[in-house]
Every structure is written in structure tokens, then in C-alpha cells.
Design a protein around this motif. Sequence first.
Motif, short mmCIF file in Angstrom:
data_model
loop_
_atom_site.label_atom_id
_atom_site.label_comp_id
_atom_site.label_asym_id
_atom_site.label_seq_id
_atom_site.Cartn_x
_atom_site.Cartn_y
_atom_site.Cartn_z
N ILE A 27 0.82 -1.22 0.00
CA ILE A 27 0.00 0.00 0.00
C ILE A 27 0.86 1.27 0.00
O ILE A 27 0.57 2.22 -0.72
CB ILE A 27 -0.95 0.01 1.21
N PHE A 28 1.93 1.28 0.80
CA PHE A 28 2.70 2.51 0.97
C PHE A 28 3.81 2.72 -0.06
O PHE A 28 4.42 3.79 -0.09
CB PHE A 28 3.30 2.56 2.39
N CYS A 29 4.10 1.73 -0.90
CA CYS A 29 5.17 1.88 -1.88
C CYS A 29 4.77 2.92 -2.94
O CYS A 29 3.83 2.70 -3.70
CB CYS A 29 5.49 0.56 -2.56
N PRO A 30 5.49 4.05 -3.02
CA PRO A 30 5.12 5.09 -3.98
C PRO A 30 5.51 4.74 -5.42
O PRO A 30 5.02 5.36 -6.35
CB PRO A 30 5.92 6.31 -3.51
N ASP A 31 6.35 3.73 -5.59
CA ASP A 31 6.82 3.36 -6.93
C ASP A 31 6.14 2.13 -7.49
O ASP A 31 6.51 1.65 -8.55
CB ASP A 31 8.33 3.10 -6.88
N VAL A 32 5.18 1.58 -6.77
CA VAL A 32 4.48 0.35 -7.17
C VAL A 32 5.51 -0.75 -7.45
O VAL A 32 5.40 -1.51 -8.41
CB VAL A 32 3.54 0.58 -8.37
N ALA A 33 6.54 -0.82 -6.60
CA ALA A 33 7.61 -1.80 -6.77
C ALA A 33 7.36 -3.07 -5.96
O ALA A 33 8.01 -4.08 -6.20
CB ALA A 33 8.94 -1.19 -6.37
N VAL A 34 6.44 -3.03 -5.01
CA VAL A 34 6.13 -4.21 -4.21
C VAL A 34 5.00 -4.95 -4.92
O VAL A 34 3.93 -4.40 -5.17
CB VAL A 34 5.72 -3.84 -2.77
N ILE A 35 5.27 -6.20 -5.25
CA ILE A 35 4.32 -7.02 -6.00
C ILE A 35 3.75 -8.09 -5.07
O ILE A 35 4.50 -8.77 -4.36
CB ILE A 35 5.01 -7.71 -7.20
N LYS A 36 2.43 -8.24 -5.06
CA LYS A 36 1.78 -9.28 -4.27
C LYS A 36 1.80 -10.59 -5.04
O LYS A 36 1.50 -10.62 -6.22
CB LYS A 36 0.33 -8.90 -3.98
N VAL A 37 2.15 -11.66 -4.34
CA VAL A 37 2.13 -13.00 -4.93
C VAL A 37 0.91 -13.70 -4.36
O VAL A 37 0.85 -14.00 -3.17
CB VAL A 37 3.42 -13.78 -4.57
N GLU A 38 -0.06 -13.95 -5.21
CA GLU A 38 -1.34 -14.49 -4.74
C GLU A 38 -1.34 -16.01 -4.57
O GLU A 38 -2.04 -16.54 -3.74
CB GLU A 38 -2.46 -14.11 -5.72
N ASN A 39 -0.54 -16.74 -5.34
CA ASN A 39 -0.69 -18.20 -5.36
C ASN A 39 0.42 -18.96 -4.65
O ASN A 39 0.50 -20.17 -4.77
CB ASN A 39 -0.80 -18.69 -6.80
N ASP A 40 1.29 -18.31 -3.89
CA ASP A 40 2.36 -19.00 -3.17
C ASP A 40 2.18 -18.77 -1.67
O ASP A 40 2.32 -17.65 -1.19
CB ASP A 40 3.73 -18.48 -3.62
N PRO A 41 1.87 -19.82 -0.90
CA PRO A 41 1.61 -19.64 0.54
C PRO A 41 2.84 -19.29 1.36
O PRO A 41 2.72 -18.86 2.49
CB PRO A 41 1.05 -21.00 0.97
N HIS A 42 4.04 -19.43 0.80
CA HIS A 42 5.27 -19.16 1.54
C HIS A 42 5.89 -17.81 1.20
O HIS A 42 6.78 -17.35 1.89
CB HIS A 42 6.29 -20.27 1.30
N LYS A 43 5.44 -17.18 0.15
CA LYS A 43 5.99 -15.89 -0.26
C LYS A 43 4.83 -14.97 -0.62
O LYS A 43 4.10 -15.23 -1.57
CB LYS A 43 6.92 -16.09 -1.47
N PHE A 44 4.66 -13.92 0.13
CA PHE A 44 3.53 -13.03 -0.09
C PHE A 44 3.83 -11.88 -1.04
O PHE A 44 2.99 -11.46 -1.81
CB PHE A 44 3.05 -12.44 1.24
N TYR A 45 5.07 -11.36 -0.99
CA TYR A 45 5.43 -10.18 -1.76
C TYR A 45 6.86 -10.31 -2.28
O TYR A 45 7.66 -11.06 -1.73
CB TYR A 45 5.39 -8.92 -0.88
N PHE A 46 7.16 -9.58 -3.32
CA PHE A 46 8.54 -9.41 -3.72
C PHE A 46 8.71 -7.99 -4.24
O PHE A 46 7.74 -7.32 -4.57
CB PHE A 46 9.01 -10.47 -4.73
#
Length: 73
Positions: A27-46
Motif C-alpha cells: 500500500i505505501f510503496c510510492p513506486d508500485v515496486a512491491v508485487i503481491k504473490v497471490e498463489n504461493d503460501p510461503h511468499k507473499f510479496y517481492f
Amino acid sequence: FTDEELKKEAERCFSCGTCPACDNCFIFCPDVAVIKVENDPHKFYFVDTEYCKGCGLCAAECPRACIVMKPVR
């Protein structure tokens, strides 16, 4: 629990470094550089390093200090 056990439990740190998937970094990333990973239960973001400018807002807003900023040469 005994009184002593209760005191020890109350003193525990709840900032365990485990991602709670709260979306603050996303939400707070001003550069839209944080990506949500929807289908991996062990990794939420990169972080997409092509877009990240290293401002540190994601790390500052993380309630459990899961994101650590490291200097890059």
C-alpha cells in the motif's frame, strides 16, 4: 501458567520477523515496486528492483520488521 510463566510470556517480543501479510509494504510503496504473490503460501510479496528507488517506506511501515534495507554499491 504460573505467575513467573505469565511474566515471561508478557515480555516476549511479538516482532518475530514473520510477515503477517498486512499489505502495508504494498500500500505505501510510492513506486508500485512491491508485487503481491497471490498463489504461493510461503511468499507473499517481492520487490521489483527495476522500479524500487530505495526510499525505505516499505521497511518503515512493516509492523514486524520483515523488510530490511541494505546498502547497494
